[in-house]
Write a protein that holds these residues in place. Structure first.
Motif, PDB file in Angstrom:
ATOM      1  N   TRP A   1       0.840  -1.208   0.000  1.00 43.24           N
ATOM      2  CA  TRP A   1       0.000   0.000   0.000  1.00 43.24           C
ATOM      3  C   TRP A   1       0.868   1.250   0.000  1.00 43.24           C
ATOM      4  O   TRP A   1       0.603   2.209  -0.747  1.00 43.24           O
ATOM      5  CB  TRP A   1      -0.913   0.006   1.225  1.00 43.24           C
ATOM      6  N   ASN A   2       1.895   1.274   0.810  1.00 44.31           N
ATOM      7  CA  ASN A   2       2.744   2.459   0.900  1.00 44.31           C
ATOM      8  C   ASN A   2       3.488   2.707  -0.409  1.00 44.31           C
ATOM      9  O   ASN A   2       3.643   3.868  -0.827  1.00 44.31           O
ATOM     10  CB  ASN A   2       3.734   2.300   2.053  1.00 44.31           C
ATOM     11  N   LEU A   3       3.945   1.652  -1.067  1.00 40.31           N
ATOM     12  CA  LEU A   3       4.616   1.822  -2.353  1.00 40.31           C
ATOM     13  C   LEU A   3       3.662   2.398  -3.399  1.00 40.31           C
ATOM     14  O   LEU A   3       4.055   3.242  -4.214  1.00 40.31           O
ATOM     15  CB  LEU A   3       5.169   0.481  -2.834  1.00 40.31           C
ATOM     16  N   LEU A   4       2.410   1.954  -3.374  1.00 40.68           N
ATOM     17  CA  LEU A   4       1.423   2.474  -4.320  1.00 40.68           C
ATOM     18  C   LEU A   4       1.099   3.940  -4.062  1.00 40.68           C
ATOM     19  O   LEU A   4       0.598   4.631  -4.955  1.00 40.68           O
ATOM     20  CB  LEU A   4       0.135   1.645  -4.248  1.00 40.68           C
ATOM     21  N   HIS A   5       1.389   4.421  -2.856  1.00 41.12           N
ATOM     22  CA  HIS A   5       1.122   5.818  -2.504  1.00 41.12           C
ATOM     23  C   HIS A   5       2.408   6.618  -2.355  1.00 41.12           C
ATOM     24  O   HIS A   5       2.465   7.601  -1.611  1.00 41.12           O
ATOM     25  CB  HIS A   5       0.300   5.884  -1.214  1.00 41.12           C
TER      26      HIS A   5
END
Length: 254
Positions: A139-143
């Motif tokens: 999730w953090n990589l996608l954001h």
């Protein structure tokens, strides 16, 4: 007398200023994973292999599975899918067939899937033990990788649950298939591959989607400044509060 009819905003495809276009319909969970067709592409070569194995030698069963995988890959490319996407299921069949060719054992057709499940279980469960669950990292990589998501207990707990769900699915696949492999149950291995494939993947994906939504609510949505409730129309003069206007002074009132 001229009658002016009000135009319905959006009737001719135009939009009012300040309004956002309607959001495009998002694909469902099953559609994003390939839909019913994706399930068929991944399971039919396995079924063909088992049926052919019951009627013919191992070599013939392997060839039948490869031919089925090639036909499906061609059909997917004719339908407009990219080569990498269309050949995904074929690659798995080719690797499995190569292992059978080396070992000469029909049950080794499922060996790759067994150890991939084991490796996935170790990685996902290990990430939870290290307090860095994989779903949260994703999730953090996608954001943009800019959120301190591990510092939020609610978010970290959600990703612990989601990643543990994925670990449980992968661990169950390994335990069941390994037990069947040891007992030379090739037919039941095929059944386990189908029954524990897409259906359990959907369950894990739903848990991860829930964790993603919960994280976005906690870290993204709540961090945005609230928009004003009333917006002033375009071209309208500024309106002042009547109570804030100074009252005119009457003559004679010092």
């Amino acid at each position: 007398m001229n009658h002016h009819r009000e135009r319905d905003p959006g009737a001719d495809g135009s939009q009012e200023p300040g309004t956002s276009p309607p959001a495009a319909a998002r694909p469902t969970m099953v559609e994003s994973m390939g839909g019913t067709a994706g399930f068929v592409y991944s399971t039919v070569p396995v079924v063909v292999f088992v049926i052919a194995l019951a009627l013919q030698p191992t070599e013939v069963a392997v060839i039948a599975a490869i031919v089925t995988g090639v036909l499906f890959a061609l059909v997917r490319m004719v339908r407009g899918e990219r080569f990498l996407s269309a050949s995904g299921s074929l690659a798995g069949v080719l690797v499995a067939a190569g292992i059978v060719a080396l070992t000469g054992s029909a049950k080794d057709f499922f060996l790759l899937g067994i150890w991939v499940a084991f490796a996935g279980f170790v990685v996902t469960f290990g990430s939870v033990l290290m307090r860095s669950p994989l779903s949260g990292v994703a999730w953090n990589l996608l954001h943009g990788g800019t959120y301190a998501w591990r510092e939020n207990r609610t978010v970290l707990h959600a990703h612990d649950v989601a990643t543990l769900a994925a670990a449980l699915v992968l661990g169950a696949r390994f335990v069941v298939k390994q037990w069947l492999y040891v007992h030379d149950s090739t037919g039941w291995l095929a059944f386990a591959k189908i029954a524990m494939g897409t259906p359990l993947t959907v369950v894990a994906a739903l848990a991860i989607a829930w964790a993603f939504r919960r994280t976005s609510t906690c870290l993204v949505t709540q961090a945005r400044p609230a928009e004003p409730v009333v917006r002033q129309g375009a071209g309208m003069p500024p309106q002042h509060n009547a109570e804030a206007r100074p009252s005119p002074r009457r003559p004679g009132n010092g």
